[in-house]
Write a protein that holds these residues in place. Sequence first.
Motif, PDB file in Angstrom:
ATOM      1  N   PRO A 156     -34.408  74.389   0.357  1.00  0.00           N
ATOM      2  CA  PRO A 156     -34.307  73.904   1.740  1.00  0.00           C
ATOM      3  C   PRO A 156     -34.369  72.385   1.909  1.00  0.00           C
ATOM      4  O   PRO A 156     -33.582  71.805   2.666  1.00  0.00           O
ATOM      5  N   GLY A 157     -35.307  71.735   1.206  1.00  0.00           N
ATOM      6  CA  GLY A 157     -35.491  70.298   1.394  1.00  0.00           C
ATOM      7  C   GLY A 157     -34.266  69.479   1.045  1.00  0.00           C
ATOM      8  O   GLY A 157     -33.804  68.637   1.839  1.00  0.00           O
ATOM      9  N   ARG A 158     -33.722  69.690  -0.136  1.00  0.00           N
ATOM     10  CA  ARG A 158     -32.548  68.930  -0.568  1.00  0.00           C
ATOM     11  C   ARG A 158     -31.328  69.255   0.306  1.00  0.00           C
ATOM     12  O   ARG A 158     -30.520  68.383   0.621  1.00  0.00           O
ATOM     13  N   LEU A 159     -31.203  70.506   0.722  1.00  0.00           N
ATOM     14  CA  LEU A 159     -30.081  70.887   1.585  1.00  0.00           C
ATOM     15  C   LEU A 159     -30.136  70.125   2.906  1.00  0.00           C
ATOM     16  O   LEU A 159     -29.134  69.521   3.334  1.00  0.00           O
ATOM     17  N   GLY A 199     -44.247  77.179   3.106  1.00  0.00           N
ATOM     18  CA  GLY A 199     -44.116  76.372   4.317  1.00  0.00           C
ATOM     19  C   GLY A 199     -42.702  75.996   4.692  1.00  0.00           C
ATOM     20  O   GLY A 199     -42.480  74.993   5.394  1.00  0.00           O
ATOM     21  N   PHE A 200     -41.713  76.793   4.252  1.00  0.00           N
ATOM     22  CA  PHE A 200     -40.312  76.455   4.516  1.00  0.00           C
ATOM     23  C   PHE A 200     -39.728  77.131   5.765  1.00  0.00           C
ATOM     24  O   PHE A 200     -38.552  76.941   6.067  1.00  0.00           O
ATOM     25  N   ILE A 201     -40.531  77.922   6.473  1.00  0.00           N
ATOM     26  CA  ILE A 201     -39.976  78.658   7.607  1.00  0.00           C
ATOM     27  C   ILE A 201     -39.422  77.700   8.665  1.00  0.00           C
ATOM     28  O   ILE A 201     -38.368  77.953   9.270  1.00  0.00           O
ATOM     29  N   HIS A 202     -40.100  76.575   8.911  1.00  0.00           N
ATOM     30  CA  HIS A 202     -39.606  75.592   9.882  1.00  0.00           C
ATOM     31  C   HIS A 202     -38.240  75.063   9.460  1.00  0.00           C
ATOM     32  O   HIS A 202     -37.331  74.910  10.291  1.00  0.00           O
ATOM     33  N   ASP A 203     -38.077  74.780   8.164  1.00  0.00           N
ATOM     34  CA  ASP A 203     -36.784  74.287   7.652  1.00  0.00           C
ATOM     35  C   ASP A 203     -35.683  75.323   7.867  1.00  0.00           C
ATOM     36  O   ASP A 203     -34.551  74.985   8.209  1.00  0.00           O
ATOM     37  N   ILE A 204     -36.021  76.590   7.630  1.00  0.00           N
ATOM     38  CA  ILE A 204     -35.021  77.651   7.795  1.00  0.00           C
ATOM     39  C   ILE A 204     -34.598  77.761   9.262  1.00  0.00           C
ATOM     40  O   ILE A 204     -33.404  77.857   9.574  1.00  0.00           O
ATOM     41  N   ARG A 205     -35.577  77.703  10.150  1.00  0.00           N
ATOM     42  CA  ARG A 205     -35.253  77.767  11.584  1.00  0.00           C
ATOM     43  C   ARG A 205     -34.402  76.568  12.006  1.00  0.00           C
ATOM     44  O   ARG A 205     -33.572  76.664  12.914  1.00  0.00           O
TER      45      ARG A 205
END
Length: 374
Positions: free
Chosen positions: A132-135, A164-170
């Motif tokens: 998620p972060g790099r994307l 803690g990646f749910i915010h990034d996915i949303r």
Amino acid sequence: MTFKELNISEPILKALVNKKYVSPTSIQERVIPIALNGRDLVGIAQTGTGKTAAFAIPIIQQLSLKEIKNKRREIKALILTPTRELAIQIDECFSDYARYTNLHHTVIFGGVNQKTQVEKLKQGVDILIATPGRLLDLISQNIISLACIQHFVLDEADRMLDMGFIHDIRKLLPMLPKKRQTLFFSATMPAAIASLSKSMLYNPVRVEVAPVSSVVDTIEQSLYFVEKPQKSKLLIDVLGKEDETAVLVFSRTKHGADKIARILNKQGIGCEAIHGNKTQGARQRTLANFKSGKTRVIIATDIAARGIDIANLGLVINYDLPDVAETYVHRIGRTGRAGNSGRALTFCSQEEYTMVKDIQKLTGKKLNTTLVPA
């Protein structure tokens, strides 16, 4: 059932034969026909059940059968996964299955310079595997567009939540075309993950395979009651008597993993530690050494271990118990794969016994207690 009976196209069948995939696993049998029909799907499956092939094969088939109408390749499939190791592993699977097609794929993740990844993206790719972060970083730089996505896979959703990646996915979801196929995979379905799946999927088919009980039933499990100061001595004793060529030891913390590795190396037991504080290059070298047999013992934290997939891993040792009972199942599921036998040893101090009770309640199995050598 065979892959041919699942209506897999000839180029992919050829790749599967070359890799000696004889028959599909349970999740592949159930997911592939649904995915080939273009349906959205929720897959509940433990790590090691073959779910990467379950989503990779239908995506490759659907994309390879479509004519590429322009010379500029756009990203048509996005696979989002929580860790670098898992992203690399999935990319290797796409290399295997898409070998005889004209599809281009690549993988992006943080912790390394983006230059090489950007160069590959600019050449044009059909399938992108990403963390998620790099994307999000490359999207913000206008290097990546998700406007042409036809297939979206969210893999290891529960681990995304843990990290803690749910915010990034949303944040990513509104960037995807509304008209797309979404395949959603998770080993467990806590309330937050169930809510996320409902917001992403349209009339999904639910597929659930390899429940906890069936995973743990295939693995011989033993429990050692030992206090923390004596754990390192017990580990040295156990490894001295074991003839397994590959042993995975779980530490609850990064500092603990390094400490265990130092103790073992001082005793002449060759091992390496792998965790999030290591550089990406160091982590990849450690995994490569372990997979090739150059390193016999690897000490890992839970997150770093997500990329470890070794068919002949005979022994997992829980040096520390995890914080959540489900994580125990993820850990021991690293062994006993592809029909091979597997064993798991757990070291339990007095303060960790509550977790043992939680594990036994979850799995429905009483762990066999083994006496600690004098």
